[in-house]
Enzyme design. Structure first.
Site, PDB file in Angstrom:
ATOM      1  N   ALA A 204       0.868  -1.176   0.000  1.00 23.88           N
ATOM      2  CA  ALA A 204       0.000   0.000   0.000  1.00 23.88           C
ATOM      3  C   ALA A 204       0.901   1.221   0.000  1.00 23.88           C
ATOM      4  CB  ALA A 204      -0.918   0.006   1.214  1.00 23.88           C
ATOM      5  N   CYS A 205       0.350   2.355  -0.449  1.00 25.77           N
ATOM      6  CA  CYS A 205       1.144   3.578  -0.503  1.00 25.77           C
ATOM      7  C   CYS A 205       1.697   3.937   0.868  1.00 25.77           C
ATOM      8  CB  CYS A 205       0.294   4.746  -1.003  1.00 25.77           C
ATOM      9  SG  CYS A 205      -0.369   4.553  -2.648  1.00 25.77           S
ATOM     10  N   GLY A 206       2.811   4.662   0.859  1.00 25.08           N
ATOM     11  CA  GLY A 206       3.362   5.223   2.080  1.00 25.08           C
ATOM     12  C   GLY A 206       3.251   6.731   2.032  1.00 25.08           C
TER      13      GLY A 206
ATOM     14  N   ARG B 281       6.711   0.092   0.457  1.00 22.36           N
ATOM     15  CA  ARG B 281       5.268   0.243   0.319  1.00 22.36           C
ATOM     16  C   ARG B 281       4.885   0.643  -1.105  1.00 22.36           C
ATOM     17  NH1 ARG B 281       2.512   0.262   5.220  1.00 22.36           N
ATOM     18  NH2 ARG B 281       0.715   1.258   4.236  1.00 22.36           N
TER      19      ARG B 281
END
Length: 746
Positions: free
Chosen positions: A18-20, A49
């Site tokens: 998932a994005c950071g 991420r």
């Protein structure tokens, strides 16, 4: 399984991509020289991420947002005094397209009364990129823009927004590819690209110079719903977002449907442009654009976020009266942008973070004794001295955390919300102060009245009722207050050679979220779900808020007593009816079968035209009713088709905010049909034949002690429970975000 001897508790099965996102800020002003290096280090620590191409180095994108403070201004435009704006641009590599793009940008800037002071070619080191990202590397430039002396900063930013939209539209019409406006502001500037987070500083040497700043927002992207491109790397102009906005289709349509009545200082100028939002962008990009519009119209960023991504009031133990008042005054202004989200954001003077109402994305916050505040998707991402840490916490559902770098204060959730709402209420109340009664009235519960008429059997059959639907669907809903349980996953093909016509809704399949959303249990997590809907004319999207709520709020989109609802729009309620003018119009949703298929097509076109005509006439509530077919000689158009025709007509005309749609339909015999009607554009539905059938069950065998009113109440509760299940499959918690979202497949 085998364990790593160094990390014996680590199990790769629990690793999720998932994005950071995050930020670093200096809350005291004493450590500004540390902020950018710490932010770049934190961004590099979140590289896992993101995602990478086959070359192992081309990332889905990463970047940072910086405030245009003295150190940055001196770097970008040495010697230039006073306020100025920076348009950070990705330009085509082709020389002719580059020149054409720059000419379009210059023309757009001049058209808004601004001056292009100079072009700055941004230093870029291609060696920081992977092979794939390097092959698509654009020309990177900054346009330094000035305004006439005495121009307020807010006006400069509004003009920059208009210039940006002019340029984006003109470039699109010219068919130029590889162009993007990364940021355009006098307050912030964004550096980003298809680069790994750890290499952002190497790609842009500007970031490795001595740049003391008050805060930096950073983002490492993991693309889930769009192909990685330079333009879609984050941060955007205001925010960095980790998650999915599952309602984005409906949110975009809602903005498109409001363009005829935008209001505000720039509404008319924006309405004259071809579109308010760019096509072909990510959900995060669209949210960023809407927030940009709201800020340009006078909203503070943190207050705009409280309205666009509301929390679940039932989860909160604290009371913020100012926030309640703000929400009521903004009721119906904008549907929630719903879905799992962790946001980091900045308007140049305030930097902060918040979570969605479910708290389905992580955000850890650390505060140090020296005044450094770090927020990131993972605790420990920003390398801080542990001995200096005075507070560590993880944000919960709907929580907000703000660092006001201008006032050098930290505002935790309650104080942050109170300050944001109070600032907007104070600014909007200078003309008229709302009374406490107008601040936050609850939803209006309409009465349940048993019908006194009986529909002939032939008409019931035409509406789609058969023995199985009556025995299993209606009876279960009316007596047990829930829809019957079936096997999951109905993928049976429509029988094309059958002699039985299938209802329109049977040709539709409900969509469900398929990316990285955890499932929502609509019963165990009912506390975060909200079925309330607003009916009536909305305030213009970009105009100042009205002194009190203008819409009628219902606890759910299912209505049993249509006459009572209609009376609410004639008089007796402040902000809805004025007692003099009827604001309701009924549109016949039936057609003459003697005309054949052309008759149905003509009826749909008639409904669409009648809807837009009614909105032009000042009508606030459109009732699409098929009751005329009961007398014989006509057929119902179908609730899905009627709602879709009216909704599309109003949206295309930019009048969707002027009138709401109520479908009074006989074919609303099950949850699926009702949900598809709402997804097609209805704001509320009256399942009148289902109500009649439920009332008839009262006093029958097995229901001797059930009154007609109780059976109808059970039926409505069953519809509501079923709608919650539909929303949960899409990862949506609010019915207002589902209306008109067309979340189905044909």
């Amino acid at each position: 399984m085998s364990f790593d001897p160094v990390y014996p508790l680590y199990d790769p099965r629990f690793e999720h991509d998932a994005c950071g996102v995050g930020f670093v800020a200096d809350a005291t002003g004493a450590s500004r020289d540390k902020v950018l290096p710490l932010a770049l280090a934190g961004l590099g620590a979140l590289g896992h991420r993101g995602a990478f191409a086959a070359d192992g180095a081309s990332s889905d994108g990463a970047g940072v947002l910086l405030p245009l403070e003295p150190s940055v201004r001196a770097l970008l435009a040495p010697g230039l005094r006073g306020d100025f704006g920076v348009m950070f641009l990705f330009l085509p590599v082709d020389a002719a397209a580059d020149a054409r793009s720059r000419a379009i940008v210059a023309d757009a800037i001049a058209a808004e009364g601004l001056t292009l002071d100079r072009w700055r070619e941004v230093p870029v080191d291609p060696d920081a990129l992977g092979q794939e990202a390097r092959s698509s590397l654009p020309t990177v430039a900054q346009a330094i823009v000035t305004a006439p002396s005495g121009t307020p900063r807010a006006d400069l930013d509004r003009r920059l927004l208009l210039a940006r939209r002019r340029a984006e539209i003109a470039v699109g019409e010219a068919g130029i590819e590889g162009f993007a406006v990364v940021s355009a502001s006098s307050r912030t500037v964004v550096y980003k690209g298809l680069v790994a987070g750890a290499a952002v500083g190497a790609l842009y040497p500007d970031l490795l110079t001595d740049l003391p700043v008050s805060h930096v927002v950073f983002h490492q992207r993991y693309a889930t719903n769009t192909h990685p491109t330079w333009a879609l790397a984050q941060p955007f102009r205001i925010l960095a977002h980790n998650g999915e906005i599952n309602t984005v289709r409906g949110n975009r349509e809602q903005v498109r449907g409001r363009r005829a009545k935008l209001g505000g200082k720039i509404g008319d100028r924006l309405a004259a442009m071809s579109s308010l939002l760019l096509d072909g962008v990510s959900d995060s990009h669209s949210l960023d654009e809407v927030l940009d519009l709201m800020i340009a119209s006078g909203w503070r960023l943190d207050a705009a976020l409280l309205v666009a991504i509301p929390d679940a009031p039932a989860l909160r133990t604290d009371i913020v009266p100012e926030l309640d008042g703000l929400r009521r005054r903004a009721a119906g202004l904008i549907a929630p942008w719903d879905g799992p989200a962790a946001l980091a954001f900045s308007d140049g003077t305030r930097v902060g973070t918040m979570l969605d109402r479910n708290g389905l994305r992580p955000m850890a916050v650390t505060v140090t004794g020296s005044g450094i505040v770090a927020a990131a998707s993972e605790a420990g991402a920003v390398p801080l001295d542990p001995s200096d840490v005075v507070e560590q916490r993880r944000l919960g559902p709907g929580e907000m955390f703000i660092v006001d770098v201008e006032r050098r204060t930290i505002r935790r959730d309650h104080e942050a919300r109170q300050d944001a709402a109070r600032s907007m209420m104070r600014a909007e109340s200078r003309r008229q102060v709302p009374s406490p009664a107008d601040a936050q009235p609850g939803p209006v519960s309409l009465p349940i009245v048993a019908p006194t008429t009986t529909t002939p059997l032939a008409a019931r059959w035409i509406a789609g009722l058969d023995a199985e639907r009556q025995r299993l669907d209606i009876k279960t809903m009316a007596l047990e207050a829930h829809e019957p349980l079936w096997s999951m996953g109905d993928d049976t093909p429509t029988p094309g050679t059958s002699h039985m016509d299938r209802p329109v809704a049977d040709h539709l399949r409900q969509s469900f979220a398929q990316v990285t959303n955890p499932p929502i249990d609509p019963e165990r997590e009912r506390i975060v779900m909200d079925l309330t809907v607003d009916l009536g004319r909305r305030a213009p999207l970009l105009a100042p808020l009205p002194p009190h709520g203008r819409t009628l709020r219902l606890p759910s989109p299912f209505v049993a007593d249509l006459p009572s609802l209609e009376r609410m729009f004639v008089g007796g309620r402040s902000g809805i009816g004025d007692g003099r003018r009827r604001r309701v119009r009924t549109i016949d949703a039936t057609w003459d079968p003697a005309a054949g298929e052309a008759g149905l097509a003509a009826a749909i076109e008639r409904i669409a035209t009648a809807a837009s005509d009614a909105a032009h006439d000042g009508i606030e509530l459109l009732v699409l009713s098929d009751r005329a077919f009961v007398a014989g000689g006509r057929l119902p158009v179908g609730s899905v088709l009627a709602a879709g025709a009216a909704h599309a007509s109003l949206t295309d005309a930019g009048l969707r905010g002027q009138a709401d749609i109520v479908v009074d339909g006989a074919d609303l015999l099950d949850v699926h049909t009702a949900a598809m009607t709402l997804a097609s554009g209805a704001s509320a539905v009256v399942p009148w034949l289902s109500i009649e059938l439920a009332a008839e069950l009262a006093g029958t065998r097995g229901a001797e002690d059930v009154t007609a009113e109780a059976a109808i109440a059970n039926l409505l509760r069953a519809f509501e429970a079923g709608l919650r299940k539909v929303l949960a499959r899409m990862g949506i918690s609010t019915a207002a975000s589902y209306l008109g979202g067309q979340l189905f497949e044909v």
